[in-house]
Structure formats: structure tokens, C-alpha cells
Design a protein around this motif. Structure first.
Motif, short mmCIF file in Angstrom:
data_model
loop_
_atom_site.label_atom_id
_atom_site.label_comp_id
_atom_site.label_asym_id
_atom_site.label_seq_id
_atom_site.Cartn_x
_atom_site.Cartn_y
_atom_site.Cartn_z
N ARG A 26 0.81 -1.22 0.00
CA ARG A 26 0.00 0.00 0.00
C ARG A 26 0.84 1.27 0.00
N VAL A 27 2.08 1.15 0.53
CA VAL A 27 2.95 2.31 0.67
C VAL A 27 4.23 2.07 -0.11
N ASN A 28 4.78 3.13 -0.72
CA ASN A 28 6.01 3.04 -1.48
C ASN A 28 7.11 2.39 -0.62
N VAL A 29 7.85 1.44 -1.22
CA VAL A 29 8.85 0.67 -0.47
C VAL A 29 9.91 1.54 0.21
N PRO A 30 10.51 2.54 -0.47
CA PRO A 30 11.48 3.39 0.24
C PRO A 30 10.90 4.08 1.47
N VAL A 31 9.63 4.47 1.40
CA VAL A 31 8.99 5.10 2.56
C VAL A 31 8.86 4.10 3.70
N VAL A 32 8.43 2.88 3.38
CA VAL A 32 8.34 1.82 4.39
C VAL A 32 9.71 1.59 5.01
N LEU A 33 10.71 1.50 4.16
CA LEU A 33 12.07 1.25 4.63
C LEU A 33 12.55 2.36 5.55
N PHE A 34 12.29 3.60 5.16
CA PHE A 34 12.73 4.75 5.96
C PHE A 34 12.08 4.74 7.34
N LEU A 35 10.78 4.47 7.39
CA LEU A 35 10.06 4.50 8.67
C LEU A 35 10.45 3.33 9.57
N VAL A 36 10.58 2.14 8.97
CA VAL A 36 10.96 0.96 9.76
C VAL A 36 12.38 1.13 10.32
N GLU A 37 13.32 1.50 9.45
CA GLU A 37 14.70 1.69 9.91
C GLU A 37 14.80 2.86 10.87
N GLY A 38 14.07 3.94 10.58
CA GLY A 38 14.11 5.11 11.44
C GLY A 38 13.54 4.84 12.82
N GLY A 39 12.45 4.08 12.87
CA GLY A 39 11.84 3.75 14.16
C GLY A 39 12.80 2.99 15.06
N GLY A 40 13.49 2.01 14.49
CA GLY A 40 14.47 1.26 15.27
C GLY A 40 15.70 2.08 15.60
#
Length: 279
Positions: A26-40
Motif C-alpha cells: 500500500r505504501v512506497n517501499v522506500p517510505v516503508v524502509l525509511f520509517l521501519v529503519e528510522g523507528g528502530g
């Protein structure tokens, strides 16, 4: 205690992969990656600072952790992309085959793998081949499946590079290794997002993806604790079973069904991963 911690880590990793893969549809992969990596990243930076963990004294550890992080984030991006277009039950076990890369590098440089590791490598190769043999009546689905398999194989290589490159830095400092591994690629991911200008998710979705990053980080911490309380080989095998959770969630939530030969391939790939980790 070590067994319970390792199983909890595997379940957490598998859950994080499933949720991120689902969001990537549902969400652009780089955005998912940025939020997942950023959260951790936010969490691990806080842990590193509060624990007063000394930074690396050897520059080689710094660069190795950084390179490992770049390899890992490339792998994760390919993995999420594969999960977004392919069959999760097939993609997850193939991506987990990256654990074999350090063993293969060792063989090339003169190491002699144990019989268990050698059998594990053979099982992984056979499992990947069988799991990849998906049949689709629709040409578009067949093409998407092939792309997903290729992306999963690339992610396996990237994850293998992460394992190999972060091994030495982690001996010096686990928190700072994770900080560099997660932080090194953030500017590149941000640049991709700035160029593509994708539609950003809602605040609720963004927070959810940041939470996925903390689940992933928690799994890493659980394995680290398990290693201090039990045998490394047992912890490695159980922790490496994280694709099982992803496969189960895909079957229950997404109602994915795979053919018997693919099930055999999935079992062989997972068994091979366990054998390599144990060897």
C-alpha cells in the motif's frame, strides 16, 4: 530461558517482516524502509547513549559496520519489494538463505565447512529451486512472481553481506554496530524519497511502521540476550526460524496456498538454514 528468548526473537522478526511486507503493498517501499529503519534507529541511539557504551576504537569496525548496514538496507528494500508483489510464503524462506553466504565466503578463502553445514548448503539450493517453481495461469502474475524470486535472491545475498560485515564490529559493540547499520543508509533512502516524491502514508500508518522497526530491534536484542544464556548454535538455529512466522501469518491472514513441491522446497530451505546455523 535461551530457547524461549530465541523463539521469541524468531516470532518478532517474522511478525515484523510480515507487517512491513503487507504495508509495502500500500505504501512506497522506500517510505516503508525509511520509517521501519528510522523507528528502530531512534530506539537504539537512545540505548547506546544511555548505556554509556564506548564507541569503536578501531576505524575498521566503524567502516565494516557501515558497509554492513548498507548491504542490509539494500537487502531489506529488495525483500520488502519482493513481499509486496510475490507470495510471502515463498519469498521469506528464500531471503533467509543469506545465512549461507558467510559459509560460502569461508569455503572460497580456504575454510572447510562441517558435514552439517555442507548438507545445509545443498538443502538451501534445492529448496530455493523447488520453492521458486510457482505456476500461474496469468502472464502478469507469472512475471511478478519471477521478479519477486529475483528480488528475494538479491536480498539473501545482501543479508549475507550484513551478517559477514557486522560480525567483527558486533564483538566490539552491539549497540553502536546497530546504530551505524541502521543509520548509514538513511540519507540515501531519504534522497530516493525526495527524488520520487511518493504519496506519504497517514500518520497512523507511519507510526505503525515505526513500531515495526522497534519490533525488529527487539528481536535483535532478544537474540543477543539469548546468546549470553545458552548455546550459540541452538540460539542461531531457533532465531533463524523467523520465516516460519511469516509463512504462518501469510497462510492465516492472506490465505496463501502453495503447491506440495513448493512446500517441500520451503521445508528444505528452512532446514538448510538451520543446518548452516548449527554447523
Amino acid at each position: 530461558m535461551a530457547i524461549a528468548l530465541a523463539l521469541a526473537a524468531a516470532a518478532s522478526w517474522g511478525l515484523a517482516d510480515f507487517l512491513a511486507g503487507l504495508a509495502s503493498r500500500r505504501v512506497n517501499v522506500p517510505v516503508v524502509l525509511f520509517l521501519v529503519e528510522g523507528g528502530g534507529l531512534v530506539v537504539i541511539v537512545a540505548i547506546a547513549l544511555l548505556s554509556h557504551e564506548p564507541f569503536f576504537s578501531d576505524a575498521r569496525d566503524f567502516w565494516s559496520a557501515t558497509a554492513g548496514g548498507l548491504s542490509g538496507v539494500l537487502a531489506l528494500g529488495c525483500f520488502y519489494a519482493a513481499l509486496s508483489i510475490g507470495t510471502m510464503s515463498v519469498v521469506a524462506p528464500i531471503s533467509s538463505a543469506g545465512v549461507a553466504l558467510p559459509v560460502i565466503v569461508g569455503v572460497i578463502t580456504g575454510d572447510r565447512p562441517s558435514a552439517v553445514s555442507a548438507l545445509g548448503l545443498v538443502a538451501i539450493v534445492a529448496g530455493v529451486v523447488l520453492a521458486s517453481r510457482e505456476q500461474h495461469d496469468d502472464a502478469a502474475q507469472a512475471a511478478a512472481s519471477r521478479r519477486a524470486i529475483i528480488l528475494a535472491l538479491i536480498s539473501a545475498v545482501g543479508f549475507g553481506g550484513f551478517f559477514a560485515l557486522t560480525d567483527a564490529p558486533a564483538d566490539a559493540s552491539v549497540p553502536w554496530t546497530l546504530v551505524l547499520a541502521r543509520g548509514a543508509a538513511m540519507p540515501f533512502i531519504a534522497a530516493v524519497i525526495a527524488v520520487r516524491r511518493p504519496t506519504l502514508p497517514s500518520g497512523r500508518m507511519a507510526l505503525g511502521l515505526c513500531a515495526v522497526g522497534t519490533i525488529d530491534l527487539m528481536a535483535t536484542a532478544l537474540v543477543a540476550i539469548a546468546n549470553t544464556k545458552g548455546d550459540l548454535s541452538v540460539v542461531s538455529v531457533l532465531g533463524g526460524m523467523y520465516p516460519v512466522m511469516t509463512v504462518l501469518l501469510a497462510a492465516v491472514v492472506l490465505k496463501e496456498r502453495v503447491a506440495p513441491p513448493q512446500m517441500l522446497g520451503i521445508a528444505l530451505a528452512l532446514g538448510g538454514v538451520a543446518a548452516v546455523a548449527a554447523g
